[in-house]
Write a protein that holds these residues in place. Structure first.
Motif, PDB file in Angstrom:
ATOM      1  N   THR A  25     -20.304  -7.267  20.171  1.00  0.00           N
ATOM      2  CA  THR A  25     -20.549  -7.851  21.894  1.00  0.00           C
ATOM      3  C   THR A  25     -20.358  -8.872  21.949  1.00  0.00           C
ATOM      4  N   GLY A  26     -18.544  -9.037  21.211  1.00  0.00           N
ATOM      5  CA  GLY A  26     -17.910 -10.130  22.609  1.00  0.00           C
ATOM      6  C   GLY A  26     -17.685 -11.156  21.824  1.00  0.00           C
ATOM      7  N   PHE A  27     -18.592 -11.985  20.864  1.00  0.00           N
ATOM      8  CA  PHE A  27     -18.902 -12.412  20.736  1.00  0.00           C
ATOM      9  C   PHE A  27     -19.133 -12.834  19.241  1.00  0.00           C
ATOM     10  N   VAL A  28     -18.959 -13.971  18.103  1.00  0.00           N
ATOM     11  CA  VAL A  28     -19.294 -14.399  17.082  1.00  0.00           C
ATOM     12  C   VAL A  28     -20.197 -15.727  17.543  1.00  0.00           C
ATOM     13  N   SER A  29     -21.120 -16.036  16.432  1.00  0.00           N
ATOM     14  CA  SER A  29     -21.536 -16.733  15.924  1.00  0.00           C
ATOM     15  C   SER A  29     -21.078 -17.954  15.432  1.00  0.00           C
ATOM     16  N   ARG A  30     -21.240 -19.351  15.819  1.00  0.00           N
ATOM     17  CA  ARG A  30     -20.658 -20.384  14.527  1.00  0.00           C
ATOM     18  C   ARG A  30     -20.551 -20.185  12.635  1.00  0.00           C
ATOM     19  N   LYS A  31     -22.431 -19.841  12.707  1.00  0.00           N
ATOM     20  CA  LYS A  31     -22.312 -19.439  11.562  1.00  0.00           C
ATOM     21  C   LYS A  31     -21.447 -18.368  10.816  1.00  0.00           C
ATOM     22  N   GLN A  32     -20.783 -17.525  11.535  1.00  0.00           N
ATOM     23  CA  GLN A  32     -20.707 -16.357  10.878  1.00  0.00           C
ATOM     24  C   GLN A  32     -19.133 -16.838  11.279  1.00  0.00           C
ATOM     25  N   ILE A  33     -18.268 -17.527  11.749  1.00  0.00           N
ATOM     26  CA  ILE A  33     -16.945 -18.311  12.299  1.00  0.00           C
ATOM     27  C   ILE A  33     -16.258 -17.580  10.558  1.00  0.00           C
ATOM     28  N   HIS A  34     -16.474 -18.597   9.889  1.00  0.00           N
ATOM     29  CA  HIS A  34     -16.277 -18.396   8.419  1.00  0.00           C
ATOM     30  C   HIS A  34     -15.577 -16.636   7.672  1.00  0.00           C
ATOM     31  N   GLU A  35     -16.267 -16.216   7.855  1.00  0.00           N
ATOM     32  CA  GLU A  35     -16.470 -14.677   6.755  1.00  0.00           C
ATOM     33  C   GLU A  35     -15.418 -14.125   8.608  1.00  0.00           C
ATOM     34  N   PHE A  36     -16.103 -14.217   9.824  1.00  0.00           N
ATOM     35  CA  PHE A  36     -15.369 -13.197  11.041  1.00  0.00           C
ATOM     36  C   PHE A  36     -13.414 -14.129  11.422  1.00  0.00           C
ATOM     37  N   THR A  37     -13.583 -14.820  10.309  1.00  0.00           N
ATOM     38  CA  THR A  37     -11.467 -15.549  10.577  1.00  0.00           C
ATOM     39  C   THR A  37     -11.027 -15.484   9.718  1.00  0.00           C
ATOM     40  N   GLY A  38     -11.608 -14.485   8.294  1.00  0.00           N
ATOM     41  CA  GLY A  38     -10.915 -14.685   7.054  1.00  0.00           C
ATOM     42  C   GLY A  38     -10.698 -16.133   6.817  1.00  0.00           C
ATOM     43  N   GLY A  39     -11.890 -17.097   6.708  1.00  0.00           N
ATOM     44  CA  GLY A  39     -11.715 -18.030   6.254  1.00  0.00           C
ATOM     45  C   GLY A  39     -10.691 -19.506   7.214  1.00  0.00           C
ATOM     46  N   LEU A  40     -10.146 -18.966   7.819  1.00  0.00           N
ATOM     47  CA  LEU A  40      -9.528 -20.138   9.159  1.00  0.00           C
ATOM     48  C   LEU A  40      -9.985 -21.107   9.431  1.00  0.00           C
ATOM     49  N   LEU A  41     -11.690 -20.580   9.639  1.00  0.00           N
ATOM     50  CA  LEU A  41     -12.599 -21.432  10.419  1.00  0.00           C
ATOM     51  C   LEU A  41     -13.580 -21.947   9.601  1.00  0.00           C
ATOM     52  N   LYS A  42     -13.770 -23.401   9.598  1.00  0.00           N
ATOM     53  CA  LYS A  42     -15.460 -23.509   8.565  1.00  0.00           C
ATOM     54  C   LYS A  42     -16.397 -23.540   9.714  1.00  0.00           C
ATOM     55  N   LYS A  43     -17.593 -23.357   9.562  1.00  0.00           N
ATOM     56  CA  LYS A  43     -18.769 -24.054  11.114  1.00  0.00           C
ATOM     57  C   LYS A  43     -18.742 -25.042  11.026  1.00  0.00           C
ATOM     58  N   GLN A  44     -18.773 -26.252  10.140  1.00  0.00           N
ATOM     59  CA  GLN A  44     -18.647 -27.604  10.433  1.00  0.00           C
ATOM     60  C   GLN A  44     -17.369 -28.032  11.017  1.00  0.00           C
TER      61      GLN A  44
END
Length: 81
Positions: free
Chosen positions: A21-40
């Protein structure tokens, strides 16, 4: 150092395949970035106006454009390596 840079480059280059879709939710960011970013962490950065550019609301869900997530990672993680 080069191994970390290669890993992040590899992760970034495959982001577009993971989110058609070209977008990622904040809720999924941890998994999406391989753990580099956390939603909090992103929520805190957003409240300080230091977060990922282009943040939008999809109803009650915060989403980020993949291109801006990529830019953020390159500027904040590759610069430090």
């Amino acid at each position: 150092m080069d191994e970390k840079k290669d890993t992040i480059d590899h992760l970034i280059s495959h982001m577009y395949e993971q989110a058609p879709t070209g977008f990622v939710s904040r809720k999924q960011i941890h998994e999406f970035t391989g753990g580099l970013l956390k939603k909090q962490h992103l929520a805190n950065l957003d409240s300080q106006k230091k977060g990922i550019s282009g943040r939008m609301m999809a109803g009650t869900i915060v989403v980020y454009p993949i291109s801006e997530v990529e830019r953020f990672l390159r500027n904040h993680y590759l610069k430090a390596i």
